[in-house]
Design a protein around this motif. Sequence first.
Motif, PDB file in Angstrom:
ATOM      1  N   ALA A  81       0.824  -1.208   0.000  1.00 13.43           N
ATOM      2  CA  ALA A  81       0.000   0.000   0.000  1.00 13.43           C
ATOM      3  C   ALA A  81       0.856   1.256   0.000  1.00 13.43           C
ATOM      4  O   ALA A  81       0.465   2.283  -0.567  1.00 13.43           O
ATOM      5  CB  ALA A  81      -0.933  -0.007   1.210  1.00 13.43           C
ATOM      6  N   MET A  82       2.032   1.200   0.614  1.00 13.77           N
ATOM      7  CA  MET A  82       2.930   2.354   0.631  1.00 13.77           C
ATOM      8  C   MET A  82       3.864   2.379  -0.578  1.00 13.77           C
ATOM      9  O   MET A  82       4.716   3.251  -0.695  1.00 13.77           O
ATOM     10  CB  MET A  82       3.760   2.340   1.925  1.00 13.77           C
ATOM     11  N   GLU A  83       3.725   1.372  -1.448  1.00 12.29           N
ATOM     12  CA  GLU A  83       4.551   1.248  -2.650  1.00 12.29           C
ATOM     13  C   GLU A  83       6.032   1.143  -2.325  1.00 12.29           C
ATOM     14  O   GLU A  83       6.894   1.699  -3.016  1.00 12.29           O
ATOM     15  CB  GLU A  83       4.287   2.411  -3.605  1.00 12.29           C
ATOM     16  N   ILE A  84       6.326   0.391  -1.252  1.00 10.01           N
ATOM     17  CA  ILE A  84       7.716   0.089  -0.913  1.00 10.01           C
ATOM     18  C   ILE A  84       7.889  -1.423  -0.751  1.00 10.01           C
ATOM     19  O   ILE A  84       8.819  -1.875  -0.079  1.00 10.01           O
ATOM     20  CB  ILE A  84       8.192   0.834   0.354  1.00 10.01           C
ATOM     21  N   GLY A  85       6.981  -2.198  -1.369  1.00  9.73           N
ATOM     22  CA  GLY A  85       7.105  -3.642  -1.359  1.00  9.73           C
ATOM     23  C   GLY A  85       8.104  -4.114  -2.400  1.00  9.73           C
ATOM     24  O   GLY A  85       8.658  -3.332  -3.180  1.00  9.73           O
ATOM     25  N   TYR A  86       8.330  -5.412  -2.432  1.00 10.16           N
ATOM     26  CA  TYR A  86       9.332  -5.992  -3.342  1.00 10.16           C
ATOM     27  C   TYR A  86       9.028  -5.664  -4.799  1.00 10.16           C
ATOM     28  O   TYR A  86       9.913  -5.228  -5.543  1.00 10.16           O
ATOM     29  CB  TYR A  86       9.379  -7.501  -3.141  1.00 10.16           C
ATOM     30  N   ASP A  87       7.796  -5.843  -5.209  1.00  7.97           N
ATOM     31  CA  ASP A  87       7.450  -5.607  -6.617  1.00  7.97           C
ATOM     32  C   ASP A  87       7.639  -4.146  -7.007  1.00  7.97           C
ATOM     33  O   ASP A  87       8.021  -3.850  -8.142  1.00  7.97           O
ATOM     34  CB  ASP A  87       6.007  -6.040  -6.877  1.00  7.97           C
ATOM     35  N   ALA A  88       7.372  -3.229  -6.072  1.00 11.93           N
ATOM     36  CA  ALA A  88       7.529  -1.808  -6.377  1.00 11.93           C
ATOM     37  C   ALA A  88       8.997  -1.401  -6.466  1.00 11.93           C
ATOM     38  O   ALA A  88       9.360  -0.520  -7.252  1.00 11.93           O
ATOM     39  CB  ALA A  88       6.823  -0.974  -5.311  1.00 11.93           C
ATOM     40  N   LEU A  89       9.856  -2.042  -5.685  1.00 11.57           N
ATOM     41  CA  LEU A  89      11.275  -1.656  -5.646  1.00 11.57           C
ATOM     42  C   LEU A  89      12.122  -2.384  -6.680  1.00 11.57           C
ATOM     43  O   LEU A  89      13.203  -1.912  -7.037  1.00 11.57           O
ATOM     44  CB  LEU A  89      11.850  -1.921  -4.246  1.00 11.57           C
ATOM     45  N   LEU A  90      11.649  -3.532  -7.148  1.00  8.49           N
ATOM     46  CA  LEU A  90      12.455  -4.373  -8.028  1.00  8.49           C
ATOM     47  C   LEU A  90      12.881  -3.688  -9.331  1.00  8.49           C
ATOM     48  O   LEU A  90      14.049  -3.824  -9.726  1.00  8.49           O
ATOM     49  CB  LEU A  90      11.696  -5.662  -8.337  1.00  8.49           C
ATOM     50  N   PRO A  91      12.015  -2.944 -10.040  1.00  9.87           N
ATOM     51  CA  PRO A  91      12.452  -2.349 -11.310  1.00  9.87           C
ATOM     52  C   PRO A  91      13.667  -1.437 -11.163  1.00  9.87           C
ATOM     53  O   PRO A  91      14.537  -1.419 -12.036  1.00  9.87           O
ATOM     54  CB  PRO A  91      11.207  -1.578 -11.769  1.00  9.87           C
ATOM     55  N   ALA A  92      13.747  -0.698 -10.068  1.00 11.77           N
ATOM     56  CA  ALA A  92      14.876   0.214  -9.877  1.00 11.77           C
ATOM     57  C   ALA A  92      16.100  -0.489  -9.320  1.00 11.77           C
ATOM     58  O   ALA A  92      17.210   0.053  -9.367  1.00 11.77           O
ATOM     59  CB  ALA A  92      14.472   1.356  -8.937  1.00 11.77           C
ATOM     60  N   ASN A  93      15.932  -1.691  -8.790  1.00 10.28           N
ATOM     61  CA  ASN A  93      17.051  -2.397  -8.159  1.00 10.28           C
ATOM     62  C   ASN A  93      16.857  -3.904  -8.298  1.00 10.28           C
ATOM     63  O   ASN A  93      16.422  -4.581  -7.356  1.00 10.28           O
ATOM     64  CB  ASN A  93      17.170  -1.999  -6.687  1.00 10.28           C
ATOM     65  N   PRO A  94      17.163  -4.479  -9.438  1.00  9.28           N
ATOM     66  CA  PRO A  94      16.964  -5.924  -9.647  1.00  9.28           C
ATOM     67  C   PRO A  94      17.809  -6.799  -8.723  1.00  9.28           C
ATOM     68  O   PRO A  94      17.545  -7.992  -8.599  1.00  9.28           O
ATOM     69  CB  PRO A  94      17.362  -6.131 -11.113  1.00  9.28           C
ATOM     70  N   ARG A  95      18.827  -6.222  -8.086  1.00  9.55           N
ATOM     71  CA  ARG A  95      19.693  -6.998  -7.203  1.00  9.55           C
ATOM     72  C   ARG A  95      19.212  -6.981  -5.753  1.00  9.55           C
ATOM     73  O   ARG A  95      19.849  -7.570  -4.884  1.00  9.55           O
ATOM     74  CB  ARG A  95      21.125  -6.443  -7.264  1.00  9.55           C
ATOM     75  N   ILE A  96      18.078  -6.355  -5.503  1.00  8.75           N
ATOM     76  CA  ILE A  96      17.640  -6.196  -4.118  1.00  8.75           C
ATOM     77  C   ILE A  96      17.179  -7.531  -3.533  1.00  8.75           C
ATOM     78  O   ILE A  96      16.512  -8.338  -4.190  1.00  8.75           O
ATOM     79  CB  ILE A  96      16.520  -5.142  -4.030  1.00  8.75           C
ATOM     80  N   ILE A  97      17.569  -7.763  -2.294  1.00  5.69           N
ATOM     81  CA  ILE A  97      17.116  -8.923  -1.513  1.00  5.69           C
ATOM     82  C   ILE A  97      16.130  -8.386  -0.489  1.00  5.69           C
ATOM     83  O   ILE A  97      16.474  -7.516   0.318  1.00  5.69           O
ATOM     84  CB  ILE A  97      18.300  -9.626  -0.846  1.00  5.69           C
ATOM     85  N   TYR A  98      14.908  -8.882  -0.546  1.00  7.67           N
ATOM     86  CA  TYR A  98      13.811  -8.286   0.217  1.00  7.67           C
ATOM     87  C   TYR A  98      13.272  -9.308   1.215  1.00  7.67           C
ATOM     88  O   TYR A  98      12.651 -10.300   0.838  1.00  7.67           O
ATOM     89  CB  TYR A  98      12.702  -7.855  -0.742  1.00  7.67           C
ATOM     90  N   ALA A  99      13.559  -9.072   2.488  1.00 12.36           N
ATOM     91  CA  ALA A  99      13.175 -10.014   3.540  1.00 12.36           C
ATOM     92  C   ALA A  99      11.921  -9.521   4.254  1.00 12.36           C
ATOM     93  O   ALA A  99      11.869  -8.372   4.704  1.00 12.36           O
ATOM     94  CB  ALA A  99      14.305 -10.187   4.545  1.00 12.36           C
TER      95      ALA A  99
END
Length: 412
Positions: A146-164
């Motif tokens: 809802a805050m647009e800071i989930g994995y799917d929202a962040l992935l395009p700008a950072n494909p290397r992100i590890i999201y726990a």
Amino acid sequence: MASTPPTSTAAGSPSVSVPNSRTWSLLISRNSPMPWPDNAANNATGPLAGIRVLDLTRALAGPFCAMILGDLGADVIKVEPMPDGEMIRAWGPFDDDVSVYYLSVNRNKRSLALDFRNPDGLRLLREMAAEADIVVENFKPGTVDAMEIGYDALLPANPRIIYASITGFGPDGPYGTWSGFDQIAQGMSGLMSITGFPEGEPTRVGLPISDLIAGMWAALGVTAAVVQRHTTGKGQRVETSLLAAMVGMLCIQGQRYLSLDEVPNRMGNDHPVIYPYGAFTAKDGLINVAVGTQDMWAALCRVLDLESLKDHPDFADNTGRSAHRDALRDHLNARLATRPAMDWTRTLVAAGIPAGPIYAIDQVFADPQVVHSKMVEEVEHPVLGVIRQLANPLRMDAFGGHTVRIPPPLLG
């Protein structure tokens, strides 16, 4: 604990509070991108040195996960809601108005305070996430999306992100929308049903074990994802829950049910399938004794001058000893009550029988082996001065002899 969204603060500028003391100095304008702050004070040499962690967690499971990553050398920035910071800063007990609860799970981190409800604050979070290696969050499922800071929202700008993500019960399923607290998971995982004495009620463990184990599982998953990223070049999701973490730790008790349809009972201080293995009464308190083999049983009978029991039909093998626990316990307690617990410990260990006294917390930190193991380290806190903190129990060459590099941070 899987947390709920932070409370709202008044909108407006600035939406971020930035320190100018032990952590870093930084000036942020509304229109300039958020760089990852310099971390010269970290002095990290651990295996995760150079890895950037954005810690969006609250309470315990998530902060414990992020603290482990910080112990391993990662640069952890803990983002907290303005104006008061995360919830456990208000949880006692307190040392000069500083939460001891907060101190316990936030070493080796820096703090950044911002308004999660302000669009500028969320924009800054996304910009920092674009430079981060790891994001850790334990909001209630759906909140980060809802805050647009989930994995799917962040992935395009950072494909290397590890999201726990750590939740109470998982991101979906019948309980996927439920908030999670430690004792709820202890109860629903079955842990409480096998903890306590047979004649008593199901009992919680004396620590928030569901939070701690979920945090450890998440940290393990994150470090594995860092390794795999070297091969794939891509990050990934890492998810666990308080409930799953505890069910995954049921070990022999869970396998007894899966293989034999046995529902284990509470055994008090006795091992469920081996005897004698449990707590016994020494002259000055309780002592744990673990007799895991026939050779140890023979040695115990010799040391306690109970040779007549060694080949007694009721006690000759583990099956018999387990079936006649009460009678055997009386024999052992009568002998063990003649000497202090540590005195017996040294004698039993010398005979090849694992043993040890049952300590209160003050005795733990006075024990010479704990002192030798350097399980307590000192660090300078900006308000409290020199404080003692638990050390990470791992020992690695890369740590350089210590694991507590920076104290739990002041807010922002």
